[in-house]
Write an enzyme that holds these catalytic residues in place. Structure first.
Site, PDB file in Angstrom:
ATOM      1  N   HIS B  32      -4.216   0.014  12.301  1.00 30.22           N
ATOM      2  CA  HIS B  32      -3.335   0.792  13.169  1.00 30.22           C
ATOM      3  C   HIS B  32      -1.889   0.387  12.926  1.00 30.22           C
ATOM      4  CE1 HIS B  32      -6.784   1.459  16.249  1.00 30.22           C
ATOM      5  NE2 HIS B  32      -6.880   2.227  15.181  1.00 30.22           N
ATOM      6  N   THR B  33      -0.979   1.293  13.262  1.00 34.31           N
ATOM      7  CA  THR B  33       0.431   0.965  13.154  1.00 34.31           C
ATOM      8  C   THR B  33       0.768  -0.169  14.118  1.00 34.31           C
ATOM      9  OG1 THR B  33       0.845   3.290  12.732  1.00 34.31           O
ATOM     10  CG2 THR B  33       2.745   1.931  13.225  1.00 34.31           C
ATOM     11  N   GLN B  34       1.322  -1.257  13.601  1.00 31.09           N
ATOM     12  CA  GLN B  34       1.724  -2.369  14.452  1.00 31.09           C
ATOM     13  C   GLN B  34       3.234  -2.424  14.609  1.00 31.09           C
ATOM     14  OE1 GLN B  34      -0.488  -4.278  16.102  1.00 31.09           O
ATOM     15  NE2 GLN B  34      -2.070  -2.975  15.211  1.00 31.09           N
ATOM     16  N   GLN B  35       3.924  -1.766  13.723  1.00 31.65           N
ATOM     17  CA  GLN B  35       5.383  -1.734  13.803  1.00 31.65           C
ATOM     18  C   GLN B  35       5.891  -0.567  12.965  1.00 31.65           C
ATOM     19  OE1 GLN B  35       7.094  -5.136  11.796  1.00 31.65           O
ATOM     20  NE2 GLN B  35       5.319  -5.331  10.463  1.00 31.65           N
ATOM     21  N   ASN B 136      -3.442   3.139  18.866  1.00 30.94           N
ATOM     22  CA  ASN B 136      -3.018   3.592  17.546  1.00 30.94           C
ATOM     23  C   ASN B 136      -1.791   4.487  17.731  1.00 30.94           C
ATOM     24  OD1 ASN B 136      -4.564   5.556  14.871  1.00 30.94           O
ATOM     25  ND2 ASN B 136      -2.898   4.108  14.856  1.00 30.94           N
TER      26      ASN B 136
END
Lengths: 264, 260
Positions: B32-35, B136
């Site tokens: 998932h996008t973390q930043q 997410n």
């Protein structure tokens, strides 16, 4: 050729000799994660009387030190007809994480509307209150980060007020303050609504002092208490201000008022 | 030839060694996008009596690197809605494709009223809230500008957490600190919207874009601006900041290159 047979046979997938594929995430320190909640500040309060219930909330929405907007209602009519909830008799107030509050409101509103559609009668406040508790508890492990207060009139026409924690514990009360300035407003309410720490003068000394009995308050007096509570909270809490939205539920329906508060 | 069809046509292990599959992570966990990675900075918008003005610069930054200088961050949805994107650019492009497919579906459907700004805001807010609830998120802060169902000016925001709010003026990112106070001087409340005409609103927004360029290190003097009224959307994507004055810079002391 012997190298081919030395490997494990393919299992299920289209891949061949994928036994070296890592099945775990790369380990190591996670630098920065995603936090799915925010605190949008603000405060709400509810007081029930003999034949009415008042819910109130300020209209400021914050994020940290920033003001998102000066008008974001925290009070919602539940049930009734259509998108404007015409003829609704229940009010929900939510404070905490606004996006969860909005989602919670939409779920409860559809449930109450479906109830009327399926049973041909409006949902009682006590039934709605228990349903709201179940909605919150169902998301016990990823909670709606809100403090909800539900208000209406019970089957006898008396003011009914229910307050919740984020995971669905609930209780019927005379009054409750929630949100950022709850700790400022609640002691004031304890004293002015439930007459805590008030004694009848001259009724004795020490332990003989008679406590003043709590009794249902008249509606105009409660409205004054609500306005006083919020004007004071605005002075001492930076996340409270801009406007005061009030909903007064009586046998005649829901009356909505708006009073400006300080914008600093 | 061997009897394993999966091995046919592949480099033979005894000749080339075992294939390195480490790049091919389909059995690993979902990522998932973390930043955010490539980001757009502020989007600012203001209502006026006949519509809404919205603006965003044309820069996509890679950290502190000004990586792409011609990225259009305002998206016209139809003749009465424009969406402005702040935050991750790849997530913006995903939302752009999502809006394209929504638009195509709407055009094939039998409904004759097009989606208005209010409808689109509800839709995008639900997309954002669903994605944050799945852990997410789409790393964006959106402003949705246009007209509501009654042809009145509509301006609202939706962010990566699914939080929504509406106001006469809105700004994302740095703009919330730098531009919003300037915008609120002219448009303090909903009632003041009726006193502002199109020219005033455009001038106000352009002034704010200038302040943002002066003070936001991840900004650009090239920007897009859109004006949404009943007459339609007037979108300009190659505007240049005018009347810049850096005279104030000389008076700044205490940091920088000057000796005293």
């Amino acid at each position: 050729m012997s190298a081919l047979f030395s490997l494990a046979p393919p299992q299920g997938g289209p891949g061949y000799s994928f036994n070296q594929t890592p099945t775990t995430a790369p380990s190591g320190e996670r630098q920065h994660g995603f936090y799915p909640y925010a605190d949008n500040g603000g405060s709400t309060l509810g007081i029930s009387g003999a034949d009415f219930t008042i819910l109130a909330g300020d209209t400021r929405s914050t994020n940290g030190y920033s003001i998102n907007t000066r008008y974001a209602p925290k009070l919602f009519k539940i049930g009734g007809e259509g998108p404007d909830n015409k003829g609704a008799r229940i009010v929900l107030s939510v404070v905490g994480f606004a996006a969860d509050g909005e989602a919670l409101k939409e779920r409860l509103d559809t449930i109450v509307k479906m109830y009327k559609y399926q049973h041909g009668k409006p949902m009682s406040v006590s039934a709605c209150a228990q349903r709201l508790s179940h909605i919150l508890y169902n998301k016990r492990f990823f909670p709606y980060y809100v403090h909800a207060i539900l208000g209406g009139l019970d089957e006898e026409g008396k003011g009914a007020l229910y307050s919740y924690d984020p995971v669905g514990s609930y209780e019927r009360e005379q009054c409750r303050a929630a949100g950022a300035a709850a700790s400022l407003i609640m002691p004031f309410l304890d004293n002015q609504v439930n007459f805590k720490n008030q004694y009848i003068p001259g009724s004795g000394t020490g332990h003989e002092l008679k406590a003043r009995e709590a009794q249902p308050l008249p509606q105009p007096h409660v409205e004054d208490l609500v306005r006083d509570a919020f004007t004071s909270a605005v002075e001492r809490h930076i996340e409270v201000g801009d406007g005061l939205q009030m909903m007064i539920i009586t046998a005649q329906g829901i009356q909505e008022t708006f009073t400006p508060l300080k914008q600093d | 030839m061997n009897h394993l069809p999966q091995a046919w046509g592949r480099p033979r292990d005894e000749v080339y060694g075992a294939y390195d599959h480490s790049h091919f992570q389909n059995a690993g966990p979902n990522q998932h996008t973390q930043q955010p990675i490539v980001t757009g900075t502020s989007v600012i918008a203001a209502k006026f009596k006949d519509g809404v003005v919205i603006a965003a610069d044309n820069l996509a930054s890679y950290g502190s690197l000004a990586r792409f200088t011609d990225v259009k961050r305002l998206r016209k949805f139809n003749s009465e809605v424009v969406v402005g994107f702040g935050g991750d650019v790849s997530d913006m492009q995903y939302l752009d494709r999502l809006l394209n497919s929504l638009d195509i579906r709407e055009n094939y459907s039998s409904t004759d009223t097009p989606l208005n700004a209010k409808n689109l805001h509800t839709y995008l807010a639900k997309v954002m809230y669903k994605r944050r609830s799945d852990f997410n998120p789409l790393w964006n802060h959106l402003l949705i500008a246009g007209l509501d169902g009654e042809s009145k000016p509509f301006l609202a925001s939706a962010d990566l957490l699914g939080t929504t709010f509406s106001a006469p003026t809105l700004a994302t990112g740095f703009g919330a600190h730098l531009a919003q106070p300037i915008l609120r001087r002219t448009l303090p409340d909903e009632a003041s919207v009726a006193n502002v005409n199109k020219e005033d609103a455009v001038k106000l927004i352009k002034e704010c874009m200038k302040v943002l360029f002066y003070r936001d290190a991840r900004s650009l003097d090239k920007y897009s601006i859109a004006i949404i009224t009943k007459e339609g959307v007037e979108l300009k994507e190659n505007e240049k900041l005018e009347n810049q004055s850096w005279a104030f810079a000389e008076t700044i002391r205490g940091y920088g290159t000057q000796v005293n």
